[in-house]
Design a protein around this motif. Structure first.
Motif, PDB file in Angstrom:
ATOM      1  N   ILE A  34       8.594  -7.165  -0.935  1.00  0.00           N
ATOM      2  CA  ILE A  34       7.969  -6.379  -1.662  1.00  0.00           C
ATOM      3  C   ILE A  34       8.802  -5.140  -2.304  1.00  0.00           C
ATOM      4  CG2 ILE A  34       7.847  -4.227   0.360  1.00  0.00           C
ATOM      5  CD1 ILE A  34       4.905  -5.553  -1.909  1.00  0.00           C
ATOM      6  N   GLY A  35      10.072  -5.145  -1.755  1.00  0.00           N
ATOM      7  CA  GLY A  35      11.068  -4.400  -2.458  1.00  0.00           C
ATOM      8  C   GLY A  35      11.553  -4.921  -3.725  1.00  0.00           C
ATOM      9  N   SER A  36      11.723  -6.185  -3.932  1.00  0.00           N
ATOM     10  CA  SER A  36      12.108  -6.699  -4.949  1.00  0.00           C
ATOM     11  C   SER A  36      10.948  -6.900  -5.900  1.00  0.00           C
ATOM     12  CB  SER A  36      12.576  -8.354  -4.722  1.00  0.00           C
ATOM     13  OG  SER A  36      13.622  -8.188  -3.881  1.00  0.00           O
ATOM     14  N   LEU A  37       9.528  -7.030  -5.517  1.00  0.00           N
ATOM     15  CA  LEU A  37       8.649  -7.038  -6.529  1.00  0.00           C
ATOM     16  C   LEU A  37       8.650  -5.552  -7.095  1.00  0.00           C
ATOM     17  CD1 LEU A  37       6.219  -8.974  -4.305  1.00  0.00           C
ATOM     18  CD2 LEU A  37       6.932  -9.570  -6.461  1.00  0.00           C
ATOM     19  N   PHE A  38       8.593  -4.515  -6.319  1.00  0.00           N
ATOM     20  CA  PHE A  38       8.959  -3.120  -6.901  1.00  0.00           C
ATOM     21  C   PHE A  38       9.865  -3.020  -8.230  1.00  0.00           C
ATOM     22  CE2 PHE A  38      10.519   1.175  -7.424  1.00  0.00           C
ATOM     23  CZ  PHE A  38       9.434   1.789  -7.399  1.00  0.00           C
ATOM     24  N   SER A  39      11.015  -3.701  -7.646  1.00  0.00           N
ATOM     25  CA  SER A  39      12.137  -3.639  -8.670  1.00  0.00           C
ATOM     26  C   SER A  39      11.788  -4.416  -9.885  1.00  0.00           C
ATOM     27  CB  SER A  39      13.504  -4.264  -7.744  1.00  0.00           C
ATOM     28  OG  SER A  39      14.569  -4.229  -8.690  1.00  0.00           O
ATOM     29  N   LEU A  40      11.057  -5.635  -9.839  1.00  0.00           N
ATOM     30  CA  LEU A  40      10.947  -6.303 -10.864  1.00  0.00           C
ATOM     31  C   LEU A  40      10.022  -5.499 -11.751  1.00  0.00           C
ATOM     32  CD1 LEU A  40       9.927 -10.015  -9.858  1.00  0.00           C
ATOM     33  CD2 LEU A  40      11.536  -9.221 -11.091  1.00  0.00           C
ATOM     34  N   GLY A  41       8.943  -4.792 -11.172  1.00  0.00           N
ATOM     35  CA  GLY A  41       7.740  -4.179 -11.944  1.00  0.00           C
ATOM     36  C   GLY A  41       8.521  -2.864 -12.811  1.00  0.00           C
ATOM     37  N   ALA A  42       9.388  -2.102 -11.702  1.00  0.00           N
ATOM     38  CA  ALA A  42       9.928  -0.739 -12.529  1.00  0.00           C
ATOM     39  C   ALA A  42      10.949  -1.282 -13.397  1.00  0.00           C
ATOM     40  CB  ALA A  42      10.612   0.084 -11.406  1.00  0.00           C
ATOM     41  N   GLY A  43      11.732  -2.420 -12.962  1.00  0.00           N
ATOM     42  CA  GLY A  43      13.011  -2.821 -13.871  1.00  0.00           C
ATOM     43  C   GLY A  43      12.595  -3.412 -15.389  1.00  0.00           C
ATOM     44  N   LEU A  44      11.256  -3.844 -15.171  1.00  0.00           N
ATOM     45  CA  LEU A  44      10.773  -4.661 -16.660  1.00  0.00           C
ATOM     46  C   LEU A  44      10.539  -3.309 -17.412  1.00  0.00           C
ATOM     47  CD1 LEU A  44       8.053  -7.466 -15.798  1.00  0.00           C
ATOM     48  CD2 LEU A  44      10.028  -7.362 -17.127  1.00  0.00           C
ATOM     49  N   THR A  45       9.765  -2.379 -16.891  1.00  0.00           N
ATOM     50  CA  THR A  45       9.378  -1.148 -17.719  1.00  0.00           C
ATOM     51  C   THR A  45      10.556  -0.457 -18.088  1.00  0.00           C
ATOM     52  OG1 THR A  45       7.473  -0.726 -15.768  1.00  0.00           O
ATOM     53  CG2 THR A  45       7.940   0.843 -17.384  1.00  0.00           C
TER      54      THR A  45
ATOM     55  N   GLN B 292       0.801  -1.127  -0.098  1.00  0.00           N
ATOM     56  CA  GLN B 292       0.148   0.114   0.060  1.00  0.00           C
ATOM     57  C   GLN B 292       0.885   1.461   0.091  1.00  0.00           C
ATOM     58  OE1 GLN B 292      -3.480  -0.075   0.147  1.00  0.00           O
ATOM     59  NE2 GLN B 292      -3.656   2.073  -0.193  1.00  0.00           N
ATOM     60  N   GLU B 293       1.893   1.548   0.922  1.00  0.00           N
ATOM     61  CA  GLU B 293       2.938   2.567   1.012  1.00  0.00           C
ATOM     62  C   GLU B 293       3.411   2.803  -0.143  1.00  0.00           C
ATOM     63  OE1 GLU B 293       2.837  -0.011   3.070  1.00  0.00           O
ATOM     64  OE2 GLU B 293       1.788   0.590   4.717  1.00  0.00           O
ATOM     65  N   ARG B 294       4.073   1.603  -0.961  1.00  0.00           N
ATOM     66  CA  ARG B 294       4.787   1.797  -2.042  1.00  0.00           C
ATOM     67  C   ARG B 294       4.011   2.132  -3.449  1.00  0.00           C
ATOM     68  NH1 ARG B 294      10.316  -1.525  -0.904  1.00  0.00           N
ATOM     69  NH2 ARG B 294       9.991  -1.563   1.474  1.00  0.00           N
ATOM     70  N   TYR B 295       2.650   1.924  -3.229  1.00  0.00           N
ATOM     71  CA  TYR B 295       1.677   1.868  -4.617  1.00  0.00           C
ATOM     72  C   TYR B 295       2.240   3.103  -5.309  1.00  0.00           C
ATOM     73  CZ  TYR B 295      -1.490   1.440  -8.259  1.00  0.00           C
ATOM     74  OH  TYR B 295      -2.388   1.225  -9.217  1.00  0.00           O
ATOM     75  N   PRO B 296       1.806   4.397  -4.572  1.00  0.00           N
ATOM     76  CA  PRO B 296       2.034   5.439  -5.745  1.00  0.00           C
ATOM     77  C   PRO B 296       3.256   5.788  -6.419  1.00  0.00           C
ATOM     78  CG  PRO B 296       1.329   6.081  -3.197  1.00  0.00           C
ATOM     79  CD  PRO B 296       1.428   4.584  -3.227  1.00  0.00           C
ATOM     80  N   LEU B 297       4.315   4.989  -5.947  1.00  0.00           N
ATOM     81  CA  LEU B 297       5.603   5.166  -6.742  1.00  0.00           C
ATOM     82  C   LEU B 297       5.672   4.079  -7.659  1.00  0.00           C
ATOM     83  CD1 LEU B 297       8.199   6.881  -6.895  1.00  0.00           C
ATOM     84  CD2 LEU B 297       9.319   5.343  -5.159  1.00  0.00           C
ATOM     85  N   PHE B 298       5.020   2.768  -7.403  1.00  0.00           N
ATOM     86  CA  PHE B 298       4.796   1.867  -8.331  1.00  0.00           C
ATOM     87  C   PHE B 298       4.081   2.044  -9.409  1.00  0.00           C
ATOM     88  CE2 PHE B 298       3.009  -1.877  -9.922  1.00  0.00           C
ATOM     89  CZ  PHE B 298       4.056  -3.104 -10.272  1.00  0.00           C
ATOM     90  N   GLN B 299       3.019   2.786  -9.081  1.00  0.00           N
ATOM     91  CA  GLN B 299       2.173   3.079 -10.058  1.00  0.00           C
ATOM     92  C   GLN B 299       2.785   4.280 -11.416  1.00  0.00           C
ATOM     93  OE1 GLN B 299       0.105   6.222 -11.459  1.00  0.00           O
ATOM     94  NE2 GLN B 299      -1.111   4.567 -12.626  1.00  0.00           N
ATOM     95  N   LYS B 300       3.733   5.206 -10.784  1.00  0.00           N
ATOM     96  CA  LYS B 300       4.408   5.935 -11.518  1.00  0.00           C
ATOM     97  C   LYS B 300       5.251   5.200 -12.245  1.00  0.00           C
ATOM     98  CE  LYS B 300       7.198  10.136 -11.022  1.00  0.00           C
ATOM     99  NZ  LYS B 300       7.751  10.857  -9.896  1.00  0.00           N
ATOM    100  N   ARG B 301       6.013   4.453 -11.655  1.00  0.00           N
ATOM    101  CA  ARG B 301       7.369   3.913 -12.292  1.00  0.00           C
ATOM    102  C   ARG B 301       6.875   3.012 -13.166  1.00  0.00           C
ATOM    103  NH1 ARG B 301      12.126   4.792  -8.817  1.00  0.00           N
ATOM    104  NH2 ARG B 301      12.122   7.026  -8.469  1.00  0.00           N
ATOM    105  N   CYS B 302       5.995   1.965 -12.906  1.00  0.00           N
ATOM    106  CA  CYS B 302       5.752   0.793 -13.638  1.00  0.00           C
ATOM    107  C   CYS B 302       4.405   1.186 -14.442  1.00  0.00           C
ATOM    108  CB  CYS B 302       5.460  -0.517 -12.360  1.00  0.00           C
ATOM    109  SG  CYS B 302       5.133  -1.911 -13.468  1.00  0.00           S
ATOM    110  N   GLU B 303       3.232   1.187 -14.035  1.00  0.00           N
ATOM    111  CA  GLU B 303       2.067   1.115 -14.700  1.00  0.00           C
ATOM    112  C   GLU B 303       1.929   2.353 -15.492  1.00  0.00           C
ATOM    113  OE1 GLU B 303      -0.901  -1.574 -11.546  1.00  0.00           O
ATOM    114  OE2 GLU B 303      -0.753   0.691 -11.295  1.00  0.00           O
TER     115      GLU B 303
END
Ligand code: SF4
Length: 273
Positions: free
Chosen positions: A244-255, A158-169
């Motif tokens: 969760i840090g690694s899941l963030f990294s996967l999403g942002a890294g793939l992008t 939840q806390e990291r979602y805003p950054l995930f939304q920006k960097r990945c989605e």
């Protein structure tokens, strides 16, 4: 730089394992020490660079973030030397031969040996090496449940979602909007699989950045004045198989990888890797 409102805000970002690697007995004590300025947020080795950058007392310079990441990578490699790779191969649906554990990353072999050395047919870069090693060390290897959830529904997401939304989605949506061959290439270059449309999307593609960590990308085309949309989903088991840090990294890294490829080959049509 974001200033935390209280220690609890810091605490929510931590993995709550009380592993003591920061020099504090508990994650809660560490959160309090960061809030009062006795500790730096980067003293917890389990936090990803994006969190450290966001909460660092001094804005972290790019090379400082890279240094933290490199230190963390070295630490993971050291832990690998103490790990039974044959057992990890069984646990994670990999294979073990010639002293190396091999997992499929986006359909390609990615291996580590008992000394923490990495081998791969694909470009070895930090967005995948940190999640790969964390997965080998701590992933439970639970089979996919078939239930898809958003990043924010995962533990500590939840806390990291805003950054995930920006960097990945949001970044991936821009690519999909501009690049007509985006999903075809995802399927062909990265062993993606187009699946029956989920959540009423127009296109749904499943990728496997790790064998037991599938990622589903859903895209809604613009329609009747409605803007397009793109969402990334994880299997419900993702937070048991990877932090969760690694899941963030996967999403942002793939992008980032998709962005680099489209920059190299243009946005007009098909590209090759
Ligand atoms: S190193 Fe991080 S996870 Fe471990 S106790 Fe300290 S704050 Fe918690």
């Amino acid at each position: 730089m974001a200033k935390p409102k209280n220690a609890m805000e810091i605490f929510k970002l931590l993995d709550k394992s009380n592993c003591r690697e920061c020099g504090k007995k508990t994650c809660l004590a560490f959160a309090g020490a960061v809030f009062t300025g006795q500790k730096a947020i980067g003293d917890c080795p389990k936090l990803g660079p994006e969190i450290i950058e966001r909460y660092a007392t001094e804005p972290a310079r790019h090379d400082a973030v890279a240094d933290i990441r490199d230190d963390f990578l070295e630490k993971l490699k050291n832990e690998i030397t103490q790990t039974d790779l044959a057992e990890a191969a069984d646990r994670l649906r990999g294979r073990f031969s010639g002293g190396k554990l091999t997992l499929k990353v986006l359909g390609k072999d990615f291996s580590v040996d008992g000394e923490g050395r990495l081998f791969s047919d694909i470009h070895v870069n930090p967005w995948i090496t940190v999640p790969f090693l964390s997965h080998v060390l701590y992933g439970k290897g639970l089979p996919a449940s078939g239930k898809w959830v958003s990043f924010r529904e995962l533990k500590n997401g939840q806390e990291r979602y805003p950054l995930f939304q920006k960097r990945c989605e949001a970044a991936m949506k821009n690519l999909a909007d501009l690049h007509p061959g985006f999903f075809d290439n995802m399927v062909h270059l990265f062993n993606g699989k187009q699946v029956e449309e989920q959540f009423r999307s127009d296109i749904s593609v499943v990728l496997h950045p790790l064998p037991t960590v599938p990622v589903m990308v859903c895209y809604w085309m613009p329609d009747d004045g409605l803007a397009s949309d793109l969402r990334v989903f994880f299997d419900r088991t993702a937070d048991e198989n990877l932090d969760i840090g690694s899941l963030f990294s996967l999403g942002a890294g793939l992008t980032q990888m998709f962005e680099k490829i489209t920059q190299r080959h243009g946005l007009g049509g098909a590209f090759s890797y």
